[in-house]
Design a protein around this motif. Structure first.
Motif, PDB file in Angstrom:
ATOM      1  N   CYS A   1     -30.128  21.179 -28.572  1.00 36.16           N
ATOM      2  CA  CYS A   1     -28.818  21.047 -27.960  1.00 36.16           C
ATOM      3  C   CYS A   1     -28.704  19.621 -27.427  1.00 36.16           C
ATOM      4  CB  CYS A   1     -28.637  22.049 -26.828  1.00 36.16           C
ATOM      5  SG  CYS A   1     -26.988  21.959 -26.091  1.00 36.16           S
ATOM      6  N   ALA A   2     -27.615  18.960 -27.792  1.00 38.23           N
ATOM      7  CA  ALA A   2     -27.362  17.598 -27.325  1.00 38.23           C
ATOM      8  C   ALA A   2     -26.128  17.615 -26.441  1.00 38.23           C
ATOM      9  CB  ALA A   2     -27.145  16.671 -28.515  1.00 38.23           C
ATOM     10  N   TRP A   3     -26.234  17.003 -25.275  1.00 40.14           N
ATOM     11  CA  TRP A   3     -25.118  16.892 -24.346  1.00 40.14           C
ATOM     12  C   TRP A   3     -24.679  15.440 -24.338  1.00 40.14           C
ATOM     13  CZ3 TRP A   3     -26.065  15.325 -18.785  1.00 40.14           C
ATOM     14  CH2 TRP A   3     -24.861  15.163 -18.100  1.00 40.14           C
ATOM     15  N   ILE A   4     -23.402  15.203 -24.601  1.00 31.65           N
ATOM     16  CA  ILE A   4     -22.867  13.849 -24.536  1.00 31.65           C
ATOM     17  C   ILE A   4     -21.686  13.843 -23.579  1.00 31.65           C
ATOM     18  CG2 ILE A   4     -23.617  13.300 -26.891  1.00 31.65           C
ATOM     19  CD1 ILE A   4     -20.671  13.459 -27.738  1.00 31.65           C
ATOM     20  N   GLU A   5     -21.385  12.669 -23.064  1.00 32.24           N
ATOM     21  CA  GLU A   5     -20.233  12.513 -22.182  1.00 32.24           C
ATOM     22  C   GLU A   5     -19.308  11.476 -22.795  1.00 32.24           C
ATOM     23  OE1 GLU A   5     -19.732  10.910 -17.775  1.00 32.24           O
ATOM     24  OE2 GLU A   5     -20.784  12.827 -17.889  1.00 32.24           O
ATOM     25  N   VAL A   6     -18.049  11.831 -22.910  1.00 26.76           N
ATOM     26  CA  VAL A   6     -17.053  10.939 -23.490  1.00 26.76           C
ATOM     27  C   VAL A   6     -16.139  10.475 -22.365  1.00 26.76           C
ATOM     28  CG1 VAL A   6     -15.168  10.756 -25.144  1.00 26.76           C
ATOM     29  CG2 VAL A   6     -17.166  12.179 -25.680  1.00 26.76           C
TER      30      VAL A   6
END
Length: 74
Positions: free
Chosen positions: A44-49
């Motif tokens: 699982c990858a969490w990114i913030e835009v």
């Protein structure tokens, strides 16, 4: 707009250690803030835009077959 992405799950385990390119950035265009391996060996990858005055967190599951799917949380 829906798109399809595939990441080699084997690349996920080593990109931070061996100097290879970041597979999450290559596919999603953003460096992961967190990358977690689950017991079933999926990732699982969490990114913030960030855009102007707003931020949004996005979560993506990388399946054992390498498919990348947006999910609600890690």
């Amino acid at each position: 707009m829906a798109t399809t992405a595939v990441i080699d799950p084997d690349d996920m385990a080593f990109w931070g250690f061996d100097g290879s390119s970041d597979p999450v950035f290559d596919v999603l265009g953003a460096k992961p803030r967190e990358l977690v391996q689950h017991a079933d060996l999926g990732w699982c990858a969490w990114i913030e835009v960030s855009h102007l005055a707003s931020n949004r967190s996005l979560y993506f599951e990388v399946g054992a077959n390498g498919t990348v799917v947006e999910i609600e949380s890690c």
